[in-house]
Scaffold this motif. Structure first.
Motif, PDB file in Angstrom:
ATOM      1  N   PRO A  27      38.768  16.148  52.209  1.00 17.38           N
ATOM      2  CA  PRO A  27      40.131  16.632  52.274  1.00 17.38           C
ATOM      3  C   PRO A  27      40.280  17.857  51.384  1.00 17.38           C
ATOM      4  N   ASN A  28      41.060  18.844  51.855  1.00 20.47           N
ATOM      5  CA  ASN A  28      41.171  20.087  51.100  1.00 20.47           C
ATOM      6  C   ASN A  28      42.421  20.138  50.231  1.00 20.47           C
ATOM      7  N   ASP A  29      43.202  19.067  50.177  1.00 20.00           N
ATOM      8  CA  ASP A  29      44.324  19.061  49.256  1.00 20.00           C
ATOM      9  C   ASP A  29      44.348  17.743  48.486  1.00 20.00           C
ATOM     10  N   VAL A  30      45.043  17.765  47.367  1.00 22.64           N
ATOM     11  CA  VAL A  30      45.057  16.634  46.443  1.00 22.64           C
ATOM     12  C   VAL A  30      45.630  15.389  47.108  1.00 22.64           C
ATOM     13  N   PHE A  31      46.749  15.523  47.796  1.00 26.15           N
ATOM     14  CA  PHE A  31      47.390  14.364  48.399  1.00 26.15           C
ATOM     15  C   PHE A  31      46.483  13.704  49.428  1.00 26.15           C
ATOM     16  N   ALA A  32      45.816  14.505  50.244  1.00 26.47           N
ATOM     17  CA  ALA A  32      44.908  13.942  51.254  1.00 26.47           C
ATOM     18  C   ALA A  32      43.754  13.199  50.592  1.00 26.47           C
ATOM     19  N   ALA A  33      43.228  13.749  49.519  1.00 21.94           N
ATOM     20  CA  ALA A  33      42.113  13.089  48.822  1.00 21.94           C
ATOM     21  C   ALA A  33      42.541  11.763  48.224  1.00 21.94           C
ATOM     22  N   LEU A  34      43.737  11.723  47.687  1.00 26.52           N
ATOM     23  CA  LEU A  34      44.197  10.510  47.028  1.00 26.52           C
ATOM     24  C   LEU A  34      44.721   9.454  47.994  1.00 26.52           C
ATOM     25  N   THR A  35      45.125   9.856  49.173  1.00 17.28           N
ATOM     26  CA  THR A  35      45.691   8.884  50.104  1.00 17.28           C
ATOM     27  C   THR A  35      44.736   8.471  51.209  1.00 17.28           C
ATOM     28  N   SER A  36      43.600   9.141  51.321  1.00 17.06           N
ATOM     29  CA  SER A  36      42.647   8.752  52.362  1.00 17.06           C
ATOM     30  C   SER A  36      41.894   7.507  51.923  1.00 17.06           C
ATOM     31  N   PRO A  37      41.746   6.530  52.824  1.00 22.38           N
ATOM     32  CA  PRO A  37      41.051   5.300  52.438  1.00 22.38           C
ATOM     33  C   PRO A  37      39.556   5.519  52.283  1.00 22.38           C
ATOM     34  N   ALA A  38      38.960   4.762  51.391  1.00 21.66           N
ATOM     35  CA  ALA A  38      37.505   4.807  51.210  1.00 21.66           C
ATOM     36  C   ALA A  38      36.862   4.070  52.375  1.00 21.66           C
ATOM     37  N   LYS A  39      35.751   4.582  52.852  1.00 26.04           N
ATOM     38  CA  LYS A  39      35.092   3.997  54.021  1.00 26.04           C
ATOM     39  C   LYS A  39      34.169   2.832  53.644  1.00 26.04           C
ATOM     40  N   LYS A 118      37.514  11.303  41.828  1.00 22.84           N
ATOM     41  CA  LYS A 118      36.877  11.514  40.529  1.00 22.84           C
ATOM     42  C   LYS A 118      36.669  12.999  40.258  1.00 22.84           C
ATOM     43  N   LYS A 119      36.325  13.764  41.296  1.00 18.39           N
ATOM     44  CA  LYS A 119      36.179  15.207  41.115  1.00 18.39           C
ATOM     45  C   LYS A 119      37.488  15.823  40.648  1.00 18.39           C
ATOM     46  N   LEU A 120      38.600  15.364  41.216  1.00 21.11           N
ATOM     47  CA  LEU A 120      39.915  15.869  40.815  1.00 21.11           C
ATOM     48  C   LEU A 120      40.251  15.437  39.388  1.00 21.11           C
ATOM     49  N   VAL A 121      39.921  14.192  39.059  1.00 20.73           N
ATOM     50  CA  VAL A 121      40.167  13.692  37.700  1.00 20.73           C
ATOM     51  C   VAL A 121      39.350  14.499  36.694  1.00 20.73           C
ATOM     52  N   ASP A 122      38.065  14.716  37.001  1.00 20.54           N
ATOM     53  CA  ASP A 122      37.205  15.494  36.104  1.00 20.54           C
ATOM     54  C   ASP A 122      37.759  16.900  35.882  1.00 20.54           C
ATOM     55  N   GLU A 123      38.208  17.532  36.946  1.00 22.27           N
ATOM     56  CA  GLU A 123      38.772  18.888  36.838  1.00 22.27           C
ATOM     57  C   GLU A 123      40.050  18.866  36.002  1.00 22.27           C
ATOM     58  N   PHE A 124      40.896  17.879  36.229  1.00 26.26           N
ATOM     59  CA  PHE A 124      42.137  17.739  35.461  1.00 26.26           C
ATOM     60  C   PHE A 124      41.839  17.542  33.977  1.00 26.26           C
ATOM     61  N   MET A 125      40.885  16.662  33.673  1.00 29.48           N
ATOM     62  CA  MET A 125      40.532  16.398  32.273  1.00 29.48           C
ATOM     63  C   MET A 125      39.947  17.643  31.617  1.00 29.48           C
ATOM     64  N   LEU A 126      39.142  18.370  32.350  1.00 30.12           N
ATOM     65  CA  LEU A 126      38.562  19.610  31.822  1.00 30.12           C
ATOM     66  C   LEU A 126      39.663  20.611  31.490  1.00 30.12           C
ATOM     67  N   ARG A 127      40.597  20.768  32.412  1.00 33.00           N
ATOM     68  CA  ARG A 127      41.678  21.751  32.211  1.00 33.00           C
ATOM     69  C   ARG A 127      42.647  21.355  31.102  1.00 33.00           C
ATOM     70  N   THR A 128      42.859  20.040  30.918  1.00 38.43           N
ATOM     71  CA  THR A 128      43.791  19.593  29.883  1.00 38.43           C
ATOM     72  C   THR A 128      43.113  19.343  28.543  1.00 38.43           C
ATOM     73  N   GLY A 129      41.767  19.330  28.539  1.00 37.20           N
ATOM     74  CA  GLY A 129      41.034  19.089  27.301  1.00 37.20           C
ATOM     75  C   GLY A 129      41.104  17.646  26.844  1.00 37.20           C
TER      76      GLY A 129
END
Length: 151
Positions: A27-39, A118-129
Motif C-alpha cells: 500500500p502506498n499510503d499510511v491508512f491502507a497499510a494500517l487497515t489492510s489485513p495480514a495474509k 513496522k516500516k512506518l513505525v521505524d520511520e516515525f521513531m527515527l523522525r521523532t527521535g
C-alpha cells in the motif's frame, strides 16, 4: 468493469497493479497499510518494548475494553499519532491510579506488528527521535489521560 471485444462486462485484470498499490504491491499510503489485513503469519514481525507495569495494566485494560488484542490496540494508537483517528476512547472507560511501585517496575512485551506497519513505525521513531517503548508510554498517557493530575 471493462468490456471485452464481444461487449461483455468483465473485471479488470488482477495482474495489473491498481492505483492504490505501489510497484512492489505494498500500500502506498499510511491508512491502507494500517487497515489492510495480514495474509499469513509470516506477514508479522515483532518489536520488543519494556514499559512500566502500570502502563501494561492500562494497555491490557484499554485493549480489552475495545475487544482488541494489545497489538491491535497499539497499531490503532499509532494510526492516531499519524492523524488518523481510527478509535475514540469511550466515556465509560476507567480512570487509573498509577502507584509508585508499578511505575518503577518494568515488564517486557513483544508487540506483534505487520511488516509494512513496522516500516512506518521505524520511520516515525527515527523522525521523532524516540524509542518504541517511550512512544508506547507517551501514547498511553495521552490516550487515558494519565498525566492530567500533574499539571
Amino acid at each position: 468493469m471493462q468490456q471485452d471485444s464481444v461487449g461483455r462486462s468483465r473485471e479488470s485484470d488482477p495482474a495489473k497493479p491498481s492505483s492504490s498499490k505501489s510497484r512492489k504491491g505494498e500500500p502506498n499510503d499510511v491508512f491502507a497499510a494500517l487497515t489492510s489485513p495480514a495474509k499469513v503469519r509470516g506477514d508479522y514481525t515483532q518489536i520488543g518494548i519494556s514499559i512500566p507495569k502500570s502502563h501494561m495494566r492500562v494497555l491490557d485494560s484499554e485493549a480489552s475494553l475495545l475487544g482488541l488484542r494489545k497489538s491491535q490496540f497499539l497499531e490503532l494508537l499509532f494510526l492516531r499519532a499519524l492523524g488518523q483517528n481510527a478509535i475514540t476512547r469511550l466515556a465509560l472507560a476507567p480512570t487509573y491510579e498509577l502507584k509508585r511501585d508499578e511505575l518503577t517496575e518494568t515488564v517486557k512485551y513483544l508487540w506483534y506488528i505487520r511488516k509494512e506497519v513496522k516500516k512506518l513505525v521505524d520511520e516515525f521513531m527515527l523522525r521523532t527521535g524516540m524509542k518504541a517503548s517511550a512512544w508506547v508510554v507517551m501514547a498511553l498517557n495521552e490516550w487515558a489521560g494519565l498525566t492530567r493530575d500533574m499539571r
